[in-house]
Design a protein around this motif. Structure first.
Motif, PDB file in Angstrom:
ATOM      1  N   GLY A  21       0.810  -1.211   0.000  1.00  0.00           N
ATOM      2  CA  GLY A  21       0.000   0.000   0.000  1.00  0.00           C
ATOM      3  C   GLY A  21       0.843   1.261   0.000  1.00  0.00           C
ATOM      4  N   MET A  22       1.902   1.280   0.808  1.00  0.00           N
ATOM      5  CA  MET A  22       2.760   2.466   0.864  1.00  0.00           C
ATOM      6  C   MET A  22       3.511   2.662  -0.448  1.00  0.00           C
ATOM      7  SD  MET A  22       4.266   2.650   4.734  1.00  0.00           S
ATOM      8  CE  MET A  22       4.922   4.283   4.388  1.00  0.00           C
ATOM      9  N   GLU A  23       3.991   1.570  -1.016  1.00  0.00           N
ATOM     10  CA  GLU A  23       4.726   1.696  -2.278  1.00  0.00           C
ATOM     11  C   GLU A  23       3.791   2.148  -3.397  1.00  0.00           C
ATOM     12  OE1 GLU A  23       8.193  -0.628  -4.744  1.00  0.00           O
ATOM     13  OE2 GLU A  23       7.065  -1.702  -3.213  1.00  0.00           O
ATOM     14  N   ALA A 140     -11.027  -8.220   6.375  1.00  0.00           N
ATOM     15  CA  ALA A 140     -11.266  -6.825   6.769  1.00  0.00           C
ATOM     16  C   ALA A 140      -9.995  -6.180   7.317  1.00  0.00           C
ATOM     17  CB  ALA A 140     -12.380  -6.769   7.809  1.00  0.00           C
ATOM     18  N   SER A 141      -9.191  -6.944   8.056  1.00  0.00           N
ATOM     19  CA  SER A 141      -7.933  -6.398   8.583  1.00  0.00           C
ATOM     20  C   SER A 141      -6.962  -6.087   7.454  1.00  0.00           C
ATOM     21  CB  SER A 141      -7.297  -7.400   9.554  1.00  0.00           C
ATOM     22  OG  SER A 141      -8.083  -7.570  10.707  1.00  0.00           O
ATOM     23  N   HIS A 142      -6.846  -7.012   6.500  1.00  0.00           N
ATOM     24  CA  HIS A 142      -5.985  -6.756   5.346  1.00  0.00           C
ATOM     25  C   HIS A 142      -6.428  -5.490   4.616  1.00  0.00           C
ATOM     26  CE1 HIS A 142      -3.466 -10.324   5.332  1.00  0.00           C
ATOM     27  NE2 HIS A 142      -4.519 -11.077   5.568  1.00  0.00           N
ATOM     28  N   ALA A 143      -7.740  -5.342   4.420  1.00  0.00           N
ATOM     29  CA  ALA A 143      -8.270  -4.178   3.711  1.00  0.00           C
ATOM     30  C   ALA A 143      -8.010  -2.894   4.488  1.00  0.00           C
ATOM     31  CB  ALA A 143      -9.769  -4.358   3.468  1.00  0.00           C
ATOM     32  N   PHE A 144      -8.189  -2.942   5.808  1.00  0.00           N
ATOM     33  CA  PHE A 144      -7.980  -1.753   6.634  1.00  0.00           C
ATOM     34  C   PHE A 144      -6.543  -1.245   6.548  1.00  0.00           C
ATOM     35  CE2 PHE A 144      -6.437  -0.060  10.716  1.00  0.00           C
ATOM     36  CZ  PHE A 144      -7.215   1.075  10.807  1.00  0.00           C
ATOM     37  N   TRP A 145      -5.573  -2.151   6.722  1.00  0.00           N
ATOM     38  CA  TRP A 145      -4.176  -1.731   6.699  1.00  0.00           C
ATOM     39  C   TRP A 145      -3.751  -1.293   5.303  1.00  0.00           C
ATOM     40  CZ3 TRP A 145      -2.289  -0.201  10.933  1.00  0.00           C
ATOM     41  CH2 TRP A 145      -2.629  -0.808  12.137  1.00  0.00           C
ATOM     42  N   MET A 146      -4.301  -1.897   4.281  1.00  0.00           N
ATOM     43  CA  MET A 146      -4.023  -1.449   2.923  1.00  0.00           C
ATOM     44  C   MET A 146      -4.521  -0.019   2.721  1.00  0.00           C
ATOM     45  SD  MET A 146      -2.840  -1.970  -0.134  1.00  0.00           S
ATOM     46  CE  MET A 146      -2.653  -3.732  -0.475  1.00  0.00           C
ATOM     47  N   PHE A 147      -5.741   0.258   3.185  1.00  0.00           N
ATOM     48  CA  PHE A 147      -6.324   1.593   3.043  1.00  0.00           C
ATOM     49  C   PHE A 147      -5.500   2.642   3.785  1.00  0.00           C
ATOM     50  CE2 PHE A 147      -9.111   4.931   4.761  1.00  0.00           C
ATOM     51  CZ  PHE A 147      -9.616   5.469   3.581  1.00  0.00           C
ATOM     52  N   VAL A 148      -5.163   2.354   5.033  1.00  0.00           N
ATOM     53  CA  VAL A 148      -4.419   3.324   5.843  1.00  0.00           C
ATOM     54  C   VAL A 148      -3.054   3.617   5.236  1.00  0.00           C
ATOM     55  CG1 VAL A 148      -3.293   3.673   8.081  1.00  0.00           C
ATOM     56  CG2 VAL A 148      -5.624   2.769   7.981  1.00  0.00           C
ATOM     57  N   SER A 149      -2.327   2.573   4.869  1.00  0.00           N
ATOM     58  CA  SER A 149      -0.977   2.766   4.343  1.00  0.00           C
ATOM     59  C   SER A 149      -0.998   3.455   2.984  1.00  0.00           C
ATOM     60  CB  SER A 149      -0.242   1.430   4.239  1.00  0.00           C
ATOM     61  OG  SER A 149      -0.951   0.524   3.421  1.00  0.00           O
ATOM     62  N   ASP A 150      -1.927   3.068   2.116  1.00  0.00           N
ATOM     63  CA  ASP A 150      -2.013   3.677   0.794  1.00  0.00           C
ATOM     64  C   ASP A 150      -2.421   5.143   0.896  1.00  0.00           C
ATOM     65  OD1 ASP A 150      -3.272   4.283  -1.978  1.00  0.00           O
ATOM     66  OD2 ASP A 150      -2.342   2.337  -2.279  1.00  0.00           O
ATOM     67  N   LEU A 151      -3.373   5.450   1.769  1.00  0.00           N
ATOM     68  CA  LEU A 151      -3.828   6.835   1.932  1.00  0.00           C
ATOM     69  C   LEU A 151      -2.718   7.709   2.513  1.00  0.00           C
ATOM     70  CD1 LEU A 151      -6.432   8.534   1.544  1.00  0.00           C
ATOM     71  CD2 LEU A 151      -6.883   8.193   3.976  1.00  0.00           C
ATOM     72  N   VAL A 182      12.871   6.152   0.951  1.00  0.00           N
ATOM     73  CA  VAL A 182      14.068   5.584   1.573  1.00  0.00           C
ATOM     74  C   VAL A 182      13.674   4.751   2.793  1.00  0.00           C
ATOM     75  CG1 VAL A 182      16.174   6.135   2.841  1.00  0.00           C
ATOM     76  CG2 VAL A 182      15.658   7.338   0.723  1.00  0.00           C
ATOM     77  N   ALA A 183      12.772   5.296   3.620  1.00  0.00           N
ATOM     78  CA  ALA A 183      12.312   4.550   4.793  1.00  0.00           C
ATOM     79  C   ALA A 183      11.617   3.258   4.379  1.00  0.00           C
ATOM     80  CB  ALA A 183      11.365   5.416   5.615  1.00  0.00           C
ATOM     81  N   LEU A 184      10.830   3.327   3.297  1.00  0.00           N
ATOM     82  CA  LEU A 184      10.145   2.136   2.813  1.00  0.00           C
ATOM     83  C   LEU A 184      11.143   1.109   2.292  1.00  0.00           C
ATOM     84  CD1 LEU A 184       7.527   0.671   2.093  1.00  0.00           C
ATOM     85  CD2 LEU A 184       7.467   1.959  -0.044  1.00  0.00           C
ATOM     86  N   GLY A 185      12.164   1.575   1.578  1.00  0.00           N
ATOM     87  CA  GLY A 185      13.192   0.664   1.078  1.00  0.00           C
ATOM     88  C   GLY A 185      13.946  -0.012   2.198  1.00  0.00           C
ATOM     89  N   VAL A 186      14.292   0.757   3.224  1.00  0.00           N
ATOM     90  CA  VAL A 186      14.969   0.179   4.389  1.00  0.00           C
ATOM     91  C   VAL A 186      14.072  -0.849   5.063  1.00  0.00           C
ATOM     92  CG1 VAL A 186      15.880   0.688   6.681  1.00  0.00           C
ATOM     93  CG2 VAL A 186      16.430   2.199   4.769  1.00  0.00           C
ATOM     94  N   GLY A 187      12.789  -0.506   5.209  1.00  0.00           N
ATOM     95  CA  GLY A 187      11.846  -1.446   5.818  1.00  0.00           C
ATOM     96  C   GLY A 187      11.711  -2.726   5.012  1.00  0.00           C
ATOM     97  N   ARG A 188      11.647  -2.599   3.685  1.00  0.00           N
ATOM     98  CA  ARG A 188      11.566  -3.791   2.836  1.00  0.00           C
ATOM     99  C   ARG A 188      12.797  -4.673   3.015  1.00  0.00           C
ATOM    100  NH1 ARG A 188      11.519  -2.363  -2.963  1.00  0.00           N
ATOM    101  NH2 ARG A 188      11.319  -4.619  -3.193  1.00  0.00           N
ATOM    102  N   GLY A 189      13.954  -4.039   3.093  1.00  0.00           N
ATOM    103  CA  GLY A 189      15.180  -4.811   3.259  1.00  0.00           C
ATOM    104  C   GLY A 189      15.220  -5.540   4.585  1.00  0.00           C
ATOM    105  N   LEU A 190      14.805  -4.860   5.653  1.00  0.00           N
ATOM    106  CA  LEU A 190      14.846  -5.468   6.985  1.00  0.00           C
ATOM    107  C   LEU A 190      13.814  -6.589   7.113  1.00  0.00           C
ATOM    108  CD1 LEU A 190      15.283  -2.276   9.210  1.00  0.00           C
ATOM    109  CD2 LEU A 190      17.031  -3.949   8.567  1.00  0.00           C
ATOM    110  N   VAL A 191      12.594  -6.343   6.635  1.00  0.00           N
ATOM    111  CA  VAL A 191      11.543  -7.355   6.744  1.00  0.00           C
ATOM    112  C   VAL A 191      11.884  -8.575   5.899  1.00  0.00           C
ATOM    113  CG1 VAL A 191       9.136  -7.876   6.192  1.00  0.00           C
ATOM    114  CG2 VAL A 191       9.715  -5.728   7.324  1.00  0.00           C
ATOM    115  N   GLY A 192      12.389  -8.339   4.684  1.00  0.00           N
ATOM    116  CA  GLY A 192      12.715  -9.436   3.795  1.00  0.00           C
ATOM    117  C   GLY A 192      14.095 -10.023   4.004  1.00  0.00           C
ATOM    118  N   LYS A 193      14.853  -9.447   4.971  1.00  0.00           N
ATOM    119  CA  LYS A 193      16.223  -9.906   5.268  1.00  0.00           C
ATOM    120  C   LYS A 193      17.069  -9.952   3.993  1.00  0.00           C
ATOM    121  CE  LYS A 193      14.723 -12.593   9.266  1.00  0.00           C
ATOM    122  NZ  LYS A 193      15.042 -11.495  10.191  1.00  0.00           N
ATOM    123  N   ARG A 194      17.035  -8.844   3.257  1.00  0.00           N
ATOM    124  CA  ARG A 194      17.804  -8.716   2.038  1.00  0.00           C
ATOM    125  C   ARG A 194      18.607  -7.424   2.096  1.00  0.00           C
ATOM    126  NH1 ARG A 194      13.529  -6.828  -2.558  1.00  0.00           N
ATOM    127  NH2 ARG A 194      15.494  -6.689  -3.685  1.00  0.00           N
TER     128      ARG A 194
END
Length: 222
Positions: A21-23, A140-151, A182-194
């Motif tokens: 959603g954020m991306e 509903a939880s998946h939809a909620f977090w998608m909405f919040v992050s995308d908005l 940049v924050a999103l990229g760092v988060g993707r790297g940490l979550v995905g361990k890449r």
């Protein structure tokens, strides 16, 4: 479980929706905003276009996330109800192989495989049960977090145009969007361990491509 713990649990289970959603919100609205901003001197026009796009995109992504999660859940439920002998055997073999890779003794693996062979419905439904347990979030939880992050991400490049003159708004929007990416990229790297550097560069490259596409289309149409 307390309300705070339930919210945190649903957030963890929906982390993929948050990242997506954020991306999506940042990249798509960033391209839209800069496409409009390069063809007008009125920040109000950019604000209306960006805010409208951000709100519409967030609702669309929310609906898509809900339907996707619901479809996956329905498919899992159907797998529990319908037993295909060939599919059940394949599931049993896959489960036995996974147990063997996990270090279970060969004789115990054989015992489990034999038991699953006598109960094909159990083998067919086991992976669906495990997937539901691993998911841990309702549609509903998946939809909620998608909405919040995308908005949230979508409005990041838009808000400067509500408070600043055009030239300043362009710069601030670019800076805020870059920081978020940049924050999103760092988060993707940490979550995905890449590689954090690679994930960040990928995210920035995608956003830059969207911005260039938006600017090119804006100039073409104007």
């Amino acid at each position: 479980m307390s309300a705070g713990a339930r919210i945190l649990s649903s957030l963890k289970a929906s982390i993929g929706d948050v990242v997506f959603g954020m991306e999506d919100g940042t990249v798509s609205i960033f391209g839209l905003v800069f496409g409009v901003a390069m063809t007008t001197s009125d920040p109000h026009t950019v604000l209306i276009a960006g805010a409208t796009g951000a709100a519409a995109a967030a609702v669309s992504m929310m609906a898509g996330s809900y339907l996707d999660a619901e479809s996956v859940r329905d498919a899992r439920a159907a797998r529990r109800r319908v037993v295909d002998p060939a599919a059940a055997k394949a599931e049993a073999d896959a489960i036995a192989a996974a147990l063997a890779r996990g270090g279970m003794a060969p004789q115990d693996v054989s015992t489990v495989a034999a038991a699953l062979g006598r109960a094909p419905s159990a083998a067919a439904g086991l992976r669906a049960e495990l997937a539901d347990a691993e998911d841990g979030a309702s549609p509903a939880s998946h939809a909620f977090w998608m909405f919040v992050s995308d908005l949230f991400a979508g409005f990041t490049p838009v808000l400067p145009f509500a408070f600043l003159p055009m030239e300043s708004a362009r710069i601030v929007s670019l800076v805020l969007t870059t920081v978020l990416l940049v924050a999103l990229g760092v988060g993707r790297g940490l979550v995905g361990k890449r590689s954090v550097v690679r994930a960040t560069l990928e995210t920035l490259a995608i956003a830059a491509s969207a911005a260039l596409a938006g600017v090119a289309m804006g100039h073409f149409l104007s």
